[in-house]
Design a protein around this motif. Structure first.
Motif, mmCIF file in Angstrom:
data_model
loop_
_atom_site.group_PDB
_atom_site.id
_atom_site.type_symbol
_atom_site.label_atom_id
_atom_site.label_comp_id
_atom_site.label_asym_id
_atom_site.label_seq_id
_atom_site.Cartn_x
_atom_site.Cartn_y
_atom_site.Cartn_z
ATOM 1 N N UNK A 159 3.179 13.765 25.000
ATOM 2 C CA UNK A 159 3.763 12.228 25.184
ATOM 3 C C UNK A 159 4.422 11.816 24.145
ATOM 4 N N UNK A 160 3.588 11.963 22.864
ATOM 5 C CA UNK A 160 4.175 11.426 21.524
ATOM 6 C C UNK A 160 5.275 12.213 21.213
ATOM 7 N N UNK A 161 5.344 13.516 21.219
ATOM 8 C CA UNK A 161 6.366 14.595 20.844
ATOM 9 C C UNK A 161 7.722 14.307 21.444
ATOM 10 N N UNK A 162 7.455 14.289 22.803
ATOM 11 C CA UNK A 162 8.693 14.128 23.680
ATOM 12 C C UNK A 162 9.084 12.670 23.585
ATOM 13 N N UNK A 163 8.473 11.637 23.613
ATOM 14 C CA UNK A 163 8.931 10.548 23.558
ATOM 15 C C UNK A 163 9.747 10.455 22.242
ATOM 16 N N UNK A 164 9.327 10.671 21.256
ATOM 17 C CA UNK A 164 10.137 10.870 19.806
ATOM 18 C C UNK A 164 11.358 11.702 19.868
ATOM 19 N N UNK A 165 11.376 12.714 20.425
ATOM 20 C CA UNK A 165 12.520 13.431 20.611
ATOM 21 C C UNK A 165 13.613 12.948 21.337
ATOM 22 N N UNK A 166 13.215 12.230 22.594
ATOM 23 C CA UNK A 166 14.267 11.723 23.506
ATOM 24 C C UNK A 166 14.833 10.139 22.745
ATOM 25 N N UNK B 290 23.458 -0.208 30.102
ATOM 26 C CA UNK B 290 22.914 1.615 30.031
ATOM 27 C C UNK B 290 21.951 2.091 29.005
ATOM 28 N N UNK B 291 22.396 1.603 27.745
ATOM 29 C CA UNK B 291 21.639 1.644 26.622
ATOM 30 C C UNK B 291 20.279 0.983 26.869
ATOM 31 N N UNK B 292 20.345 -0.355 27.521
ATOM 32 C CA UNK B 292 19.137 -0.851 27.607
ATOM 33 C C UNK B 292 18.031 -0.200 28.573
ATOM 34 N N UNK C 251 16.547 2.971 26.922
ATOM 35 C CA UNK C 251 15.591 2.916 26.057
ATOM 36 C C UNK C 251 14.314 2.375 26.683
ATOM 37 N N UNK C 252 14.291 1.557 27.951
ATOM 38 C CA UNK C 252 12.922 0.997 28.583
ATOM 39 C C UNK C 252 12.400 2.321 29.072
ATOM 40 N N UNK D 235 19.608 7.307 34.355
ATOM 41 C CA UNK D 235 19.807 6.316 33.640
ATOM 42 C C UNK D 235 20.103 6.907 32.129
ATOM 43 N N UNK D 236 19.156 7.724 31.769
ATOM 44 C CA UNK D 236 19.105 8.255 30.439
ATOM 45 C C UNK D 236 20.414 9.332 30.271
#
Length: 384
Positions: A119-126, A150-152, A155-156, A345-346
């Motif tokens: 969760x931490x590693x993948x969240x940082x990568x994305x 789209x950016x908002x 990011x959420x 969205x991403x």
């Protein structure tokens, strides 16, 4: 005010949305593989162990119950006066089941640990992917309200949705393996037992898939209101902006707008939540009724002598666990459908075309002449 009936997200058919699940699952799995190959292999191994062993434990449980009944009958009939000798095989089976349960617990702990680290590693990568893309956008694209929405949205949800989709994919595989193991045992009782499992779980699945789509369309439609709420919160809580707010007496006006937006969004969330949970409860009752119908069926067959006490115990356990595994599988598919919608969205943001730089000069014709603005104009792009 209600969401518009048509949008990019709602224009696709439900069938195409479900096909899109697997497309984004592959991309999410690719992200996890790039993040940590060893953890992904560990997830696969723990998923296999956690999927197969519950059915093995149920089968060993049947042998234990039948062994206990046989030992009691032999001891009461005095055909086997040595009680320790008669119960030794049963105690061996108990030890085997304890080892199986220990391995199941170890696999579940392994899944939880690896998911927490990923969760931490993948969240940082994305998040880095989002920021790198933002660095490539032009200033005019940042001033585009649709692109900023789209950016908002990206990011959420981007830091949690890829891993959630991967977890649901592995969870679906685990439950599918468990269902296959349970089906081998249940079909020995009756093929109709498998049909009862499916009939009991399908209504909840259909309901969850429908409301997942509704929740995403609501989330997508109200992005401008959410962005406005974040902006008002920032203006009212930052040192560099609160001075002007106090100078012009805007606290009450901005706070009223903030509350009005929340009231509107909360009302929409409340309506959707109440509908979702009400239908989920009513349709979930069907699954409960089917389980107790199967329960009565197995009890009747046991009283009639068609099943042993151990078989009755095993079938009841397998049916209950099989129903839970099937419900979890269908819920995972519904959740994957929802994650697929949010991941659009991403990737919609990451695949946004980049405008090329048009300027090339680094200094004027007369460098010492200072700055001149001649024939300068500005216009906003017209949108239909």
């Amino acid at each position: 005010m209600s969401p518009p009936p048509s949008s990019q997200a709602s224009s696709a058919s439900p069938l195409s949305g479900f096909f899109g699940v697997f497309r984004y699952s592959r991309r999410a799995l690719g992200l996890v593989w790039e993040t940590s190959r060893w953890m992904m292999l560990g997830l696969a191994l723990c998923t296999l162990v956690a999927g197969v062993l519950p059915a093995v434990a149920a089968w060993v449980g049947q042998l234990i119950v039948d062994g206990v009944v046989s030992a009691m009958e032999a001891h009461q009939a005095a055909t086997d006066p040595n009680l320790l000798v008669s119960i030794t095989p049963v105690l061996t089976l108990v030890g085997i089941e304890a080892v199986i349960i220990a391995f199941i617990a170890l696999a579940q702990r392994g899944l939880a640990a690896q998911q927490s680290l990923l969760r931490a590693l993948l969240g940082q990568k994305v998040n880095v992917m989002i920021l790198e893309k933002a660095g490539q956008l032009s200033l005019s694209q940042f001033e585009d309200s649709e692109l900023y929405d789209q950016l908002t949205r990206a990011r959420r949800e981007a830091s949690t949705r890829p891993l959630a989709l991967v977890n649901k994919t592995f969870g679906l595989l685990q439950n599918a393996i468990s269902l296959g193991s349970f089906a081998v045992l249940l079909v020995q009782f009756s093929p109709w037992a498998l049909l009862i499992l499916v009939v009991g779980a399908l209504p909840v699945f259909i309901s969850e898939a429908k409301f997942s789509g509704d929740a995403f369309r609501l989330f997508r439609w109200r992005s401008p209101q959410t962005r406005m709420q974040i902006y008002l919160e920032t203006v009212l809580a930052r040192e560099d902006s609160i001075k002007e707010v106090k100078l012009f007496g805007l606290e009450g006006l901005f706070l009223k707008r903030y509350r009005d937006i929340f009231t509107q969004l909360f009302a929409e969330d409340r309506r959707l939540t109440l509908r979702r949970e009400s239908w989920g409860f009513l349709l979930g009752l069907l699954g409960t009724l089917t389980f107790y119908a199967a329960y009565a069926w197995v009890v009747i067959e046991t009283i009639a002598g068609a099943l042993t006490l151990g078989q009755m115990t095993m079938y009841l356990m397998v049916f209950k666990q099989g129903q839970a595994a099937l419900s979890a599988s269908l819920t995972a598919i519904s959740g994957m459908y929802e994650d697929n919608l949010y991941l659009s969205n991403l990737y919609e943001y990451l695949e946004q075309p980049i405008e090329g730089e048009t300027g090339s000069l680094t200094q004027g014709v007369l460098p010492g002449d200072g700055l001149r603005f001649e024939h300068v104009s500005f216009s906003l792009p017209w949108r239909r």
